[in-house]
Design an enzyme around this catalytic site. Structure first.
Site, PDB file in Angstrom:
ATOM      1  CB  CYS A  52      12.132 -12.150 -17.878  1.00 18.61           C
ATOM      2  SG  CYS A  52      10.686 -11.542 -18.747  1.00 18.61           S
ATOM      3  CG  HIS A  53       9.784 -10.316 -12.173  1.00 15.48           C
ATOM      4  ND1 HIS A  53       9.997 -11.226 -11.153  1.00 15.48           N
ATOM      5  CD2 HIS A  53       8.913  -9.400 -11.687  1.00 15.48           C
ATOM      6  CE1 HIS A  53       9.280 -10.865 -10.094  1.00 15.48           C
ATOM      7  NE2 HIS A  53       8.622  -9.765 -10.384  1.00 15.48           N
TER       8      HIS A  53
END
Length: 195
Positions: free
Chosen positions: A137-138
């Protein structure tokens, strides 16, 4: 950038002996207990870590380092923070990488559970064909970790607490509270209220 793999060769042969007992029957209390358990996870020092054989959790940077991806022969990428604005899959053209994007928001209100089954199936298909999967994800602590935990529950039959123990020793992760509640609910559906 380094991808650490510290899993011993025999790692898959026996289920680790675990003595962590958490009662998930009252979700409110369970969330705090699970957070306490998660906080004992390994500090994150690399962009991606192997948390299960050939299954990695990583951050955005690990997913964009094409040289590393090909050096480590990743075959599948599951992006838990996919957005229509950034056309992520195009960067993997010609790399023999199978991409799946989940538009997950890292907010307690977002229902990540709608993606559990599809994500688990994607990871399962990849691993059962000998592939190598990066779920990112981030930052690589909440959205991606939530999907990996759901995979371990749905496809490896690990109760939530065991799944957390398996992952946290290789990468310190902390799904947000909403995601934890969704995982507790999944645990109840899969394993009954009490194990």
């Amino acid at each position: 950038m380094s991808y650490t793999s510290k899993l011993p060769a025999s790692w898959n042969d026996e289920r680790p002996h675990r003595k962590v007992e958490i009662d998930l029957s009252s979700p409110g209390l369970a969330v705090f207990e699970l957070e306490r358990l998660l906080f004992t996870g390994k500090a994150i020092i690399s962009h991606a870590d192997e948390v299960w054989p050939r299954l990695y959790i990583g951050d955005q940077q690990s997913a964009e380092n094409l040289a590393d991806l090909s050096k480590h022969r990743f075959t599948h990428i599951l992006n838990a923070a996919h957005s229509k604005r950034k056309g992520q899959p195009e960067i993997y053209e010609g790399m023999n990488i199978t991409y799946m994007g989940v538009e997950g928001q890292d907010s307690c209100d977002y229902d990540m559970s709608v993606n559990f089954q599809a994500a688990a199936d994607f990871i399962h298909r990849a691993l059962s064909r000998g592939g190598k999967v990066l779920v990112h994800c981030h930052v690589g602590v909440s959205r991606s970790a939530t999907l990996v935990l759901a995979y371990l529950m749905l496809r490896q039959n690990l109760p939530l607490v065991e799944a957390i123990c398996a992952v946290k020793n290789n990468r310190g992760v902390i799904p947000n509270r909403g995601f934890l509640r969704q995982l507790i609910k999944l645990d109840g559906q899969l394993f009954g209220k009490h194990h």
